[in-house]
Design an enzyme around this catalytic site. Sequence first.
Site, PDB file in Angstrom:
ATOM      1  N   ASP A   1      -3.260  -2.799   7.000  1.00  0.00           N
ATOM      2  CA  ASP A   1      -3.095  -1.341   6.944  1.00  0.00           C
ATOM      3  C   ASP A   1      -2.329  -0.820   8.148  1.00  0.00           C
ATOM      4  O   ASP A   1      -2.696   0.188   8.755  1.00  0.00           O
ATOM      5  CB  ASP A   1      -4.444  -0.623   6.829  1.00  0.00           C
ATOM      6  CG  ASP A   1      -4.282   0.823   6.362  1.00  0.00           C
ATOM      7  OD1 ASP A   1      -3.206   1.163   5.842  1.00  0.00           O
ATOM      8  OD2 ASP A   1      -5.222   1.621   6.554  1.00  0.00           O
TER       9      ASP A   1
ATOM     10  N   SER B   1      -5.979   9.001  11.391  1.00  0.00           N
ATOM     11  CA  SER B   1      -5.476   7.698  10.949  1.00  0.00           C
ATOM     12  C   SER B   1      -4.136   7.390  11.603  1.00  0.00           C
ATOM     13  O   SER B   1      -3.208   8.199  11.550  1.00  0.00           O
ATOM     14  CB  SER B   1      -5.316   7.681   9.428  1.00  0.00           C
ATOM     15  OG  SER B   1      -6.557   7.712   8.786  1.00  0.00           O
TER      16      SER B   1
ATOM     17  N   HIS C   1      -1.411   3.295   5.076  1.00  0.00           N
ATOM     18  CA  HIS C   1      -1.800   4.303   4.095  1.00  0.00           C
ATOM     19  C   HIS C   1      -1.285   5.699   4.453  1.00  0.00           C
ATOM     20  O   HIS C   1      -1.267   6.587   3.605  1.00  0.00           O
ATOM     21  CB  HIS C   1      -3.322   4.316   3.900  1.00  0.00           C
ATOM     22  CG  HIS C   1      -4.105   4.937   5.006  1.00  0.00           C
ATOM     23  ND1 HIS C   1      -4.761   4.195   5.957  1.00  0.00           N
ATOM     24  CD2 HIS C   1      -4.364   6.230   5.308  1.00  0.00           C
ATOM     25  CE1 HIS C   1      -5.394   5.000   6.785  1.00  0.00           C
ATOM     26  NE2 HIS C   1      -5.164   6.250   6.414  1.00  0.00           N
TER      27      HIS C   1
END
Length: 498
Positions: free
Chosen positions: A160, A240, A130
Amino acid sequence: MTKRQFFIGMFLASLIGGMVALAGVSFFIQPQPQSNFDEKQQTSFVNLLSDKNFTIPDGINFVTSAEIVTPAVVHVNTTISYSGRQQRDPLQEFFQFPQRDGGNQERPMPMSSGSGVIISADGYIVTNNHVVDGATKVDISLENNKRYVAKIIGTDPTTDLALLKIEATGLPFVKFGDSDKTRIGEWVLAVGNPFNLNSTVTAGIISAKARNIGILTEVENNLQVESFLQTDAVVNPGNSGGALVNLAGELIGINTAIATKTGSYSGYSFAVPSTLVKKVMDDLMMYGTVQRGLLGVNIRDISPELGEFLGKEFPVEQGVYIGGVNDNSGGKEAGLKEGDIIIGVDGRVTNSVANLQEMVARKRPGDKVEVEYIREGKTYKTTATLKNFAGDTEIVKKVIPKTFEFEGVVFEDIKASLKEALRIQGGAVISTVSGGKWRSAGARPGFIITSIISSDGRVRVQGAEELIEILDGLNGEEIVVLGMFQDGTEYYFEVEVD
Protein backbone atom coordinates in the site's frame (compact mmCIF):
# COMPACT_ATOMS: atom_id res chain seq x y z
CA MET A 1 24.50 17.27 93.88
CA THR A 2 26.58 20.30 93.12
CA LYS A 3 25.54 22.91 90.59
CA ARG A 4 28.41 21.89 88.37
CA GLN A 5 27.33 18.23 88.36
CA PHE A 6 23.77 19.30 87.49
CA PHE A 7 24.83 21.24 84.39
CA ILE A 8 27.13 18.40 83.22
CA GLY A 9 24.22 15.94 83.56
CA MET A 10 21.89 18.21 81.57
CA PHE A 11 24.50 18.59 78.81
CA LEU A 12 25.02 14.82 78.51
CA ALA A 13 21.25 14.18 78.43
CA SER A 14 20.79 16.73 75.64
CA LEU A 15 23.68 15.26 73.67
CA ILE A 16 22.34 11.71 73.96
CA GLY A 17 18.80 12.85 73.02
CA GLY A 18 20.06 14.64 69.92
CA MET A 19 21.95 11.57 68.78
CA VAL A 20 18.87 9.39 69.23
CA ALA A 21 16.75 11.86 67.26
CA LEU A 22 19.25 11.93 64.39
CA ALA A 23 19.38 8.15 64.34
CA GLY A 24 15.59 7.96 64.14
CA VAL A 25 15.40 10.41 61.26
CA SER A 26 18.14 8.54 59.38
CA PHE A 27 16.24 5.29 59.88
CA PHE A 28 13.07 6.63 58.22
CA ILE A 29 14.69 8.62 55.41
CA GLN A 30 15.42 6.32 52.42
CA PRO A 31 18.30 7.07 50.03
CA GLN A 32 17.13 8.85 46.85
CA PRO A 33 17.71 7.05 43.51
CA GLN A 34 20.37 8.55 41.28
CA SER A 35 19.00 10.72 38.47
CA ASN A 36 19.75 9.85 34.87
CA PHE A 37 19.43 13.50 33.84
CA ASP A 38 22.54 15.60 33.34
CA GLU A 39 23.37 18.70 35.38
CA LYS A 40 21.47 20.99 33.03
CA GLN A 41 18.36 18.84 33.26
CA GLN A 42 18.59 18.64 37.04
CA THR A 43 18.80 22.44 37.16
CA SER A 44 15.56 22.57 35.16
CA PHE A 45 13.73 20.63 37.87
CA VAL A 46 15.19 22.91 40.58
CA ASN A 47 13.97 25.91 38.59
CA LEU A 48 10.50 24.38 38.49
CA LEU A 49 10.45 24.09 42.28
CA SER A 50 11.67 27.66 42.65
CA ASP A 51 9.01 29.10 40.29
CA LYS A 52 11.56 30.00 37.62
CA ASN A 53 11.28 29.15 33.90
CA PHE A 54 10.99 25.40 33.43
CA THR A 55 13.09 23.80 30.65
CA ILE A 56 11.74 20.51 29.27
CA PRO A 57 14.40 17.78 29.52
CA ASP A 58 15.96 16.61 26.25
CA GLY A 59 14.33 13.48 24.85
CA ILE A 60 10.68 14.32 25.50
CA ASN A 61 10.49 17.55 23.51
CA PHE A 62 8.01 17.34 20.60
CA VAL A 63 8.69 20.87 19.31
CA THR A 64 11.95 20.21 17.46
CA SER A 65 10.65 17.12 15.67
CA ALA A 66 7.43 18.89 14.63
CA GLU A 67 9.36 21.87 13.27
CA ILE A 68 11.62 19.58 11.22
CA VAL A 69 8.89 17.40 9.75
CA THR A 70 5.84 19.61 9.20
CA PRO A 71 7.20 21.55 6.17
CA ALA A 72 7.95 18.24 4.40
CA VAL A 73 4.48 16.68 4.80
CA VAL A 74 2.19 17.53 1.89
CA HIS A 75 -1.53 17.41 1.17
CA VAL A 76 -2.41 15.01 -1.68
CA ASN A 77 -5.66 15.43 -3.61
CA THR A 78 -6.52 13.12 -6.50
CA THR A 79 -9.28 13.59 -9.06
CA ILE A 80 -10.71 12.04 -12.18
CA SER A 81 -12.64 14.16 -14.64
CA TYR A 82 -15.60 12.97 -16.65
CA SER A 83 -18.56 14.40 -18.50
CA GLY A 84 -22.15 13.27 -18.42
CA ARG A 85 -24.72 13.02 -21.22
CA GLN A 86 -27.60 15.01 -22.58
CA GLN A 87 -30.38 14.62 -25.15
CA ARG A 88 -29.43 13.34 -28.62
CA ASP A 89 -28.42 15.96 -31.18
CA PRO A 90 -28.47 15.80 -35.02
CA LEU A 91 -24.75 15.07 -35.22
CA GLN A 92 -25.14 12.16 -32.83
CA GLU A 93 -28.14 10.81 -34.75
CA PHE A 94 -26.40 10.96 -38.14
CA PHE A 95 -23.05 9.46 -37.19
CA GLN A 96 -24.39 7.16 -34.42
CA PHE A 97 -21.89 8.13 -31.76
CA PRO A 98 -22.34 8.83 -28.05
CA GLN A 99 -24.03 11.75 -26.43
CA ARG A 100 -22.20 14.44 -24.52
CA ASP A 101 -22.89 16.98 -21.80
CA GLY A 102 -24.32 20.30 -22.83
CA GLY A 103 -21.68 23.02 -23.02
CA ASN A 104 -18.82 20.59 -22.41
CA GLN A 105 -19.17 21.24 -18.71
CA GLU A 106 -16.42 19.49 -16.79
CA ARG A 107 -17.36 17.60 -13.64
CA PRO A 108 -14.36 16.92 -11.43
CA MET A 109 -14.97 13.96 -9.15
CA PRO A 110 -12.65 13.77 -6.13
CA MET A 111 -11.33 10.24 -5.72
CA SER A 112 -9.23 10.55 -2.60
CA SER A 113 -7.54 12.94 -0.24
CA GLY A 114 -4.60 12.16 1.93
CA SER A 115 -1.05 13.05 2.85
CA GLY A 116 2.44 12.48 1.54
CA VAL A 117 6.03 12.87 2.74
CA ILE A 118 8.79 14.56 0.75
CA ILE A 119 11.83 12.27 0.92
CA SER A 120 14.26 14.17 -1.32
CA ALA A 121 15.04 17.81 -2.07
CA ASP A 122 14.24 17.28 -5.77
CA GLY A 123 10.60 16.37 -5.20
CA TYR A 124 10.15 12.65 -4.60
CA ILE A 125 7.15 11.98 -2.36
CA VAL A 126 5.98 8.79 -0.67
CA THR A 127 2.28 8.20 0.04
CA ASN A 128 -0.19 5.32 0.21
CA ASN A 129 -1.26 3.45 -2.90
CA HIS A 130 -4.91 3.74 -1.87
CA VAL A 131 -4.57 7.55 -1.87
CA VAL A 132 -3.66 7.72 -5.58
CA ASP A 133 -5.23 4.50 -6.88
CA GLY A 134 -7.19 5.20 -10.08
CA ALA A 135 -6.22 8.88 -10.16
CA THR A 136 -5.98 10.78 -13.43
CA LYS A 137 -4.57 13.86 -11.71
CA VAL A 138 -2.63 14.25 -8.47
CA ASP A 139 -2.43 17.71 -6.88
CA ILE A 140 0.16 18.44 -4.20
CA SER A 141 -0.10 21.29 -1.68
CA LEU A 142 2.89 22.17 0.48
CA GLU A 143 2.66 23.62 3.96
CA ASN A 144 3.61 27.04 2.55
CA ASN A 145 0.64 26.77 0.14
CA LYS A 146 2.72 26.17 -3.00
CA ARG A 147 0.88 23.90 -5.44
CA TYR A 148 2.19 21.27 -7.87
CA VAL A 149 0.84 18.53 -10.11
CA ALA A 150 2.59 15.25 -9.36
CA LYS A 151 3.54 12.38 -11.62
CA ILE A 152 2.97 8.85 -10.31
CA ILE A 153 6.36 7.12 -10.62
CA GLY A 154 5.10 3.76 -9.39
CA THR A 155 2.77 2.00 -6.98
CA ASP A 156 2.90 -1.16 -4.87
CA PRO A 157 -0.46 -2.56 -3.74
CA THR A 158 1.32 -5.31 -1.78
CA THR A 159 2.53 -2.75 0.78
CA ASP A 160 0.00 0.00 0.00
CA LEU A 161 2.76 2.44 -0.98
CA ALA A 162 3.26 4.78 -3.93
CA LEU A 163 6.02 7.07 -5.17
CA LEU A 164 5.21 10.50 -6.64
CA LYS A 165 7.41 13.20 -8.20
CA ILE A 166 6.93 16.95 -8.47
CA GLU A 167 9.15 19.26 -10.49
CA ALA A 168 10.85 21.33 -7.82
CA THR A 169 14.23 21.72 -6.13
CA GLY A 170 15.49 22.74 -2.72
CA LEU A 171 12.49 21.25 -0.95
CA PRO A 172 12.43 20.37 2.75
CA PHE A 173 12.44 16.61 3.22
CA VAL A 174 12.31 14.01 5.99
CA LYS A 175 15.27 11.71 6.52
CA PHE A 176 14.69 7.99 6.87
CA GLY A 177 15.10 6.52 10.33
CA ASP A 178 15.53 2.88 11.30
CA SER A 179 12.19 1.40 12.32
CA ASP A 180 13.99 -1.73 13.53
CA LYS A 181 15.45 0.34 16.36
CA THR A 182 12.11 1.71 17.55
CA ARG A 183 10.98 0.25 20.85
CA ILE A 184 7.53 -0.31 22.28
CA GLY A 185 6.75 2.65 24.52
CA GLU A 186 8.86 5.12 22.49
CA TRP A 187 7.37 8.54 21.79
CA VAL A 188 6.36 9.25 18.17
CA LEU A 189 4.58 12.00 16.22
CA ALA A 190 2.03 11.56 13.44
CA VAL A 191 1.95 14.40 10.89
CA GLY A 192 -0.69 14.71 8.18
CA ASN A 193 -3.87 16.37 6.96
CA PRO A 194 -6.87 14.75 8.69
CA PHE A 195 -10.28 16.06 7.58
CA ASN A 196 -8.41 18.60 5.37
CA LEU A 197 -6.85 20.19 8.47
CA ASN A 198 -3.43 20.87 6.99
CA SER A 199 -0.20 20.20 8.88
CA THR A 200 -1.71 18.54 11.94
CA VAL A 201 0.67 17.03 14.50
CA THR A 202 -0.36 14.45 17.11
CA ALA A 203 1.74 12.52 19.62
CA GLY A 204 1.66 9.00 21.02
CA ILE A 205 3.82 5.99 21.64
CA ILE A 206 4.70 2.83 19.76
CA SER A 207 2.10 0.37 21.05
CA ALA A 208 3.21 -2.76 19.16
CA LYS A 209 5.28 -3.91 16.19
CA ALA A 210 4.75 -6.39 13.33
CA ARG A 211 0.95 -6.13 13.39
CA ASN A 212 -1.09 -7.91 10.70
CA ILE A 213 -4.61 -6.45 10.55
CA GLY A 214 -5.82 -8.05 7.31
CA ILE A 215 -6.55 -4.94 5.24
CA LEU A 216 -4.63 -5.90 2.06
CA THR A 217 -6.76 -8.89 1.14
CA GLU A 218 -7.29 -8.17 -2.57
CA VAL A 219 -3.62 -8.25 -3.58
CA GLU A 220 -2.77 -10.42 -6.57
CA ASN A 221 -0.99 -13.73 -5.78
CA ASN A 222 -1.42 -13.13 -2.02
CA LEU A 223 1.88 -11.26 -1.85
CA GLN A 224 0.59 -8.63 0.59
CA VAL A 225 2.92 -7.58 3.40
CA GLU A 226 1.33 -6.43 6.65
CA SER A 227 3.84 -5.84 9.41
CA PHE A 228 2.64 -2.51 10.75
CA LEU A 229 3.90 -0.36 13.57
CA GLN A 230 0.96 0.23 15.90
CA THR A 231 0.66 3.56 17.68
CA ASP A 232 -1.86 5.47 19.76
CA ALA A 233 -1.03 8.80 18.09
CA VAL A 234 -4.33 10.19 16.80
CA VAL A 235 -4.77 9.39 13.08
CA ASN A 236 -7.93 10.08 11.07
CA PRO A 237 -9.06 9.98 7.42
CA GLY A 238 -6.70 12.26 5.53
CA ASN A 239 -3.66 11.13 7.53
CA SER A 240 -3.09 8.24 5.09
CA GLY A 241 0.34 8.60 3.53
CA GLY A 242 1.54 10.96 6.24
CA ALA A 243 4.63 10.71 8.41
CA LEU A 244 5.23 8.80 11.61
CA VAL A 245 8.47 10.15 13.07
CA ASN A 246 10.58 9.79 16.19
CA LEU A 247 11.64 12.70 18.38
CA ALA A 248 14.74 13.21 16.22
CA GLY A 249 12.44 14.02 13.28
CA GLU A 250 13.35 10.81 11.44
CA LEU A 251 10.79 8.93 9.36
CA ILE A 252 10.03 5.58 10.98
CA GLY A 253 6.71 4.84 9.24
CA ILE A 254 4.03 5.88 6.76
CA ASN A 255 0.60 6.14 8.39
CA THR A 256 -1.74 3.81 6.54
CA ALA A 257 -4.77 2.63 8.50
CA ILE A 258 -6.85 2.94 11.65
CA ALA A 259 -8.79 0.30 13.54
CA THR A 260 -12.27 1.72 14.01
CA LYS A 261 -15.96 0.89 13.99
CA THR A 262 -16.98 4.50 13.35
CA GLY A 263 -14.70 5.61 10.52
CA SER A 264 -12.78 7.91 12.86
CA TYR A 265 -9.95 7.36 15.32
CA SER A 266 -10.74 4.89 18.09
CA GLY A 267 -7.35 4.50 19.71
CA TYR A 268 -5.36 2.38 17.24
CA SER A 269 -3.48 3.40 14.11
CA PHE A 270 -0.97 1.58 11.92
CA ALA A 271 2.04 2.57 9.84
CA VAL A 272 4.25 0.79 7.29
CA PRO A 273 7.74 0.60 8.89
CA SER A 274 10.41 2.81 7.33
CA THR A 275 12.81 -0.05 6.56
CA LEU A 276 10.21 -1.51 4.22
CA VAL A 277 9.19 1.91 2.87
CA LYS A 278 12.74 2.74 1.86
CA LYS A 279 13.22 -0.56 0.02
CA VAL A 280 9.95 -0.11 -1.92
CA MET A 281 10.81 3.51 -2.79
CA ASP A 282 14.28 2.49 -4.01
CA ASP A 283 12.71 -0.21 -6.21
CA LEU A 284 10.14 2.16 -7.71
CA MET A 285 12.78 4.79 -8.37
CA MET A 286 15.29 2.38 -9.96
CA TYR A 287 13.06 -0.14 -11.71
CA GLY A 288 9.57 1.37 -11.86
CA THR A 289 8.16 -1.68 -10.09
CA VAL A 290 8.79 -3.49 -6.81
CA GLN A 291 11.18 -6.44 -6.78
CA ARG A 292 9.88 -9.22 -4.54
CA GLY A 293 12.15 -11.99 -3.37
CA LEU A 294 10.20 -15.07 -2.31
CA LEU A 295 11.17 -17.94 -0.03
CA GLY A 296 8.48 -20.15 -1.59
CA VAL A 297 6.92 -21.63 1.55
CA ASN A 298 3.35 -21.76 2.88
CA ILE A 299 3.37 -20.44 6.43
CA ARG A 300 1.21 -20.01 9.52
CA ASP A 301 1.77 -18.64 13.00
CA ILE A 302 2.51 -21.15 15.75
CA SER A 303 -0.48 -21.23 18.11
CA PRO A 304 -2.31 -23.63 20.44
CA GLU A 305 -5.13 -23.79 17.90
CA LEU A 306 -2.74 -24.85 15.12
CA GLY A 307 -1.20 -27.46 17.41
CA GLU A 308 -4.63 -28.85 18.24
CA PHE A 309 -5.58 -28.91 14.55
CA LEU A 310 -2.39 -30.73 13.57
CA GLY A 311 -2.46 -32.97 16.63
CA LYS A 312 1.06 -32.11 17.70
CA GLU A 313 2.85 -30.25 20.45
CA PHE A 314 5.26 -27.55 19.32
CA PRO A 315 8.68 -27.14 20.97
CA VAL A 316 8.23 -23.32 21.04
CA GLU A 317 5.35 -20.97 21.83
CA GLN A 318 6.15 -18.55 19.00
CA GLY A 319 7.45 -19.12 15.49
CA VAL A 320 6.39 -19.65 11.88
CA TYR A 321 5.18 -23.11 10.91
CA ILE A 322 5.92 -24.28 7.35
CA GLY A 323 2.82 -25.99 5.99
CA GLY A 324 4.30 -26.67 2.56
CA VAL A 325 7.27 -25.89 0.31
CA ASN A 326 6.90 -24.97 -3.37
CA ASP A 327 8.86 -26.87 -5.99
CA ASN A 328 11.79 -24.99 -7.56
CA SER A 329 11.68 -22.42 -4.75
CA GLY A 330 14.50 -20.95 -2.72
CA GLY A 331 13.15 -22.67 0.38
CA LYS A 332 13.09 -26.06 -1.35
CA GLU A 333 16.67 -25.69 -2.57
CA ALA A 334 17.78 -24.65 0.93
CA GLY A 335 16.37 -27.87 2.37
CA LEU A 336 13.34 -26.53 4.21
CA LYS A 337 10.53 -29.04 4.70
CA GLU A 338 6.92 -29.16 5.76
CA GLY A 339 6.74 -29.16 9.55
CA ASP A 340 9.82 -27.01 10.07
CA ILE A 341 9.41 -24.01 12.37
CA ILE A 342 11.22 -20.81 11.36
CA ILE A 343 12.45 -18.83 14.37
CA GLY A 344 14.96 -16.43 12.83
CA VAL A 345 16.06 -14.67 9.63
CA ASP A 346 19.51 -13.12 9.19
CA GLY A 347 20.23 -13.43 12.89
CA ARG A 348 17.04 -11.71 14.02
CA VAL A 349 14.26 -13.36 15.98
CA THR A 350 11.30 -13.98 13.64
CA ASN A 351 8.36 -15.20 15.65
CA SER A 352 5.35 -14.37 13.46
CA VAL A 353 4.21 -14.55 9.84
CA ALA A 354 4.03 -10.73 9.68
CA ASN A 355 7.59 -10.43 10.92
CA LEU A 356 8.87 -13.05 8.45
CA GLN A 357 7.05 -11.44 5.51
CA GLU A 358 8.54 -8.05 6.32
CA MET A 359 12.07 -9.42 6.63
CA VAL A 360 11.85 -11.24 3.29
CA ALA A 361 10.06 -8.33 1.56
CA ARG A 362 13.12 -6.16 2.16
CA LYS A 363 15.06 -8.42 -0.20
CA ARG A 364 15.16 -8.77 -3.98
CA PRO A 365 15.31 -11.85 -6.22
CA GLY A 366 18.82 -13.29 -6.05
CA ASP A 367 19.44 -12.08 -2.48
CA LYS A 368 20.43 -14.69 0.10
CA VAL A 369 18.91 -15.01 3.57
CA GLU A 370 20.01 -17.10 6.53
CA VAL A 371 17.07 -19.03 7.95
CA GLU A 372 17.12 -20.49 11.45
CA TYR A 373 14.56 -23.23 12.03
CA ILE A 374 13.58 -26.08 14.32
CA ARG A 375 13.11 -29.64 13.04
CA GLU A 376 12.22 -32.48 15.38
CA GLY A 377 13.32 -30.49 18.41
CA LYS A 378 16.74 -29.53 17.04
CA THR A 379 17.79 -26.11 15.75
CA TYR A 380 19.41 -25.72 12.33
CA LYS A 381 20.50 -22.91 10.00
CA THR A 382 20.44 -22.80 6.22
CA THR A 383 20.97 -20.21 3.49
CA ALA A 384 18.23 -19.69 0.90
CA THR A 385 18.43 -17.77 -2.38
CA LEU A 386 15.21 -15.85 -2.94
CA LYS A 387 13.41 -16.05 -6.28
CA ASN A 388 10.74 -13.98 -8.01
CA PHE A 389 7.20 -15.10 -8.71
CA ALA A 390 8.29 -16.60 -12.03
CA GLY A 391 10.72 -18.89 -10.19
CA ASP A 392 14.01 -17.25 -11.21
CA THR A 393 16.30 -14.54 -9.86
CA GLU A 394 15.87 -11.98 -12.63
CA ILE A 395 15.24 -8.32 -11.80
CA VAL A 396 12.14 -7.12 -13.64
CA LYS A 397 12.02 -3.57 -14.98
CA LYS A 398 8.74 -1.87 -15.68
CA VAL A 399 8.12 -1.23 -19.36
CA ILE A 400 7.50 2.51 -19.69
CA PRO A 401 4.86 3.08 -22.38
CA LYS A 402 5.92 5.11 -25.40
CA THR A 403 4.13 8.44 -25.52
CA PHE A 404 3.25 10.84 -28.33
CA GLU A 405 2.51 14.57 -28.05
CA PHE A 406 0.22 16.75 -30.16
CA GLU A 407 -0.77 20.36 -29.38
CA GLY A 408 -0.07 20.01 -25.66
CA VAL A 409 -1.82 16.63 -25.31
CA VAL A 410 0.18 13.47 -24.53
CA PHE A 411 -1.15 10.13 -25.82
CA GLU A 412 -0.14 6.53 -25.19
CA ASP A 413 -1.36 3.10 -26.30
CA ILE A 414 -4.22 1.47 -24.40
CA LYS A 415 -3.22 -1.51 -22.28
CA ALA A 416 -4.32 -4.95 -23.43
CA SER A 417 -6.11 -5.62 -20.12
CA LEU A 418 -8.12 -2.42 -20.48
CA LYS A 419 -9.03 -3.22 -24.09
CA GLU A 420 -10.31 -6.60 -22.97
CA ALA A 421 -12.27 -5.11 -20.07
CA LEU A 422 -13.93 -2.49 -22.27
CA ARG A 423 -14.31 -4.89 -25.23
CA ILE A 424 -12.70 -2.56 -27.74
CA GLN A 425 -10.21 -3.35 -30.52
CA GLY A 426 -7.88 -0.41 -30.06
CA GLY A 427 -7.51 3.19 -29.02
CA ALA A 428 -5.20 5.86 -27.64
CA VAL A 429 -5.30 7.04 -24.06
CA ILE A 430 -4.87 10.70 -23.16
CA SER A 431 -2.09 10.73 -20.56
CA THR A 432 -1.90 14.45 -19.80
CA VAL A 433 -3.52 17.65 -21.03
CA SER A 434 -1.47 20.79 -20.44
CA GLY A 435 -4.35 23.14 -21.22
CA GLY A 436 -5.38 25.19 -24.21
CA LYS A 437 -8.13 24.43 -26.68
CA TRP A 438 -8.04 20.63 -26.26
CA ARG A 439 -8.81 20.94 -22.57
CA SER A 440 -11.47 23.58 -23.23
CA ALA A 441 -13.02 21.26 -25.80
CA GLY A 442 -13.35 18.43 -23.27
CA ALA A 443 -10.09 16.40 -23.47
CA ARG A 444 -9.32 14.83 -20.10
CA PRO A 445 -6.56 12.54 -18.76
CA GLY A 446 -7.68 8.91 -18.93
CA PHE A 447 -10.04 9.43 -21.87
CA ILE A 448 -9.68 6.77 -24.58
CA ILE A 449 -9.94 7.99 -28.18
CA THR A 450 -11.41 5.29 -30.41
CA SER A 451 -12.41 7.24 -33.54
CA ILE A 452 -11.90 10.54 -35.33
CA ILE A 453 -14.54 12.11 -37.59
CA SER A 454 -13.34 14.64 -40.16
CA SER A 455 -14.36 15.80 -43.63
CA ASP A 456 -12.95 12.52 -44.94
CA GLY A 457 -15.33 10.51 -42.76
CA ARG A 458 -14.86 8.37 -39.67
CA VAL A 459 -11.54 6.68 -38.97
CA ARG A 460 -11.02 4.17 -36.17
CA VAL A 461 -7.92 4.62 -34.00
CA GLN A 462 -5.82 1.53 -33.27
CA GLY A 463 -3.00 3.15 -31.28
CA ALA A 464 -1.33 6.38 -30.23
CA GLU A 465 1.17 6.56 -33.10
CA GLU A 466 -1.60 6.05 -35.65
CA LEU A 467 -3.64 8.81 -33.96
CA ILE A 468 -0.77 11.28 -34.38
CA GLU A 469 -0.52 10.42 -38.08
CA ILE A 470 -4.26 11.07 -38.48
CA LEU A 471 -4.08 14.41 -36.64
CA ASP A 472 -1.01 15.55 -38.60
CA GLY A 473 -3.01 15.23 -41.81
CA LEU A 474 -5.93 17.37 -40.63
CA ASN A 475 -4.49 20.88 -40.54
CA GLY A 476 -6.99 23.66 -40.08
CA GLU A 477 -10.00 21.38 -39.78
CA GLU A 478 -12.56 20.97 -37.02
CA ILE A 479 -12.92 17.34 -36.02
CA VAL A 480 -15.06 15.23 -33.73
CA VAL A 481 -13.17 13.03 -31.26
CA LEU A 482 -15.07 9.94 -30.07
CA GLY A 483 -14.25 7.54 -27.26
CA MET A 484 -14.93 6.63 -23.67
CA PHE A 485 -13.63 7.00 -20.15
CA GLN A 486 -12.11 4.04 -18.40
CA ASP A 487 -15.32 3.31 -16.51
CA GLY A 488 -17.02 2.73 -19.86
CA THR A 489 -18.81 6.11 -20.06
CA GLU A 490 -18.97 7.10 -23.74
CA TYR A 491 -18.29 10.70 -24.75
CA TYR A 492 -17.22 12.95 -27.62
CA PHE A 493 -15.93 16.46 -28.11
CA GLU A 494 -15.14 18.79 -31.01
CA VAL A 495 -11.83 20.54 -31.54
CA GLU A 496 -10.10 22.46 -34.33
CA VAL A 497 -6.75 21.05 -35.43
CA ASP A 498 -4.14 23.64 -36.45
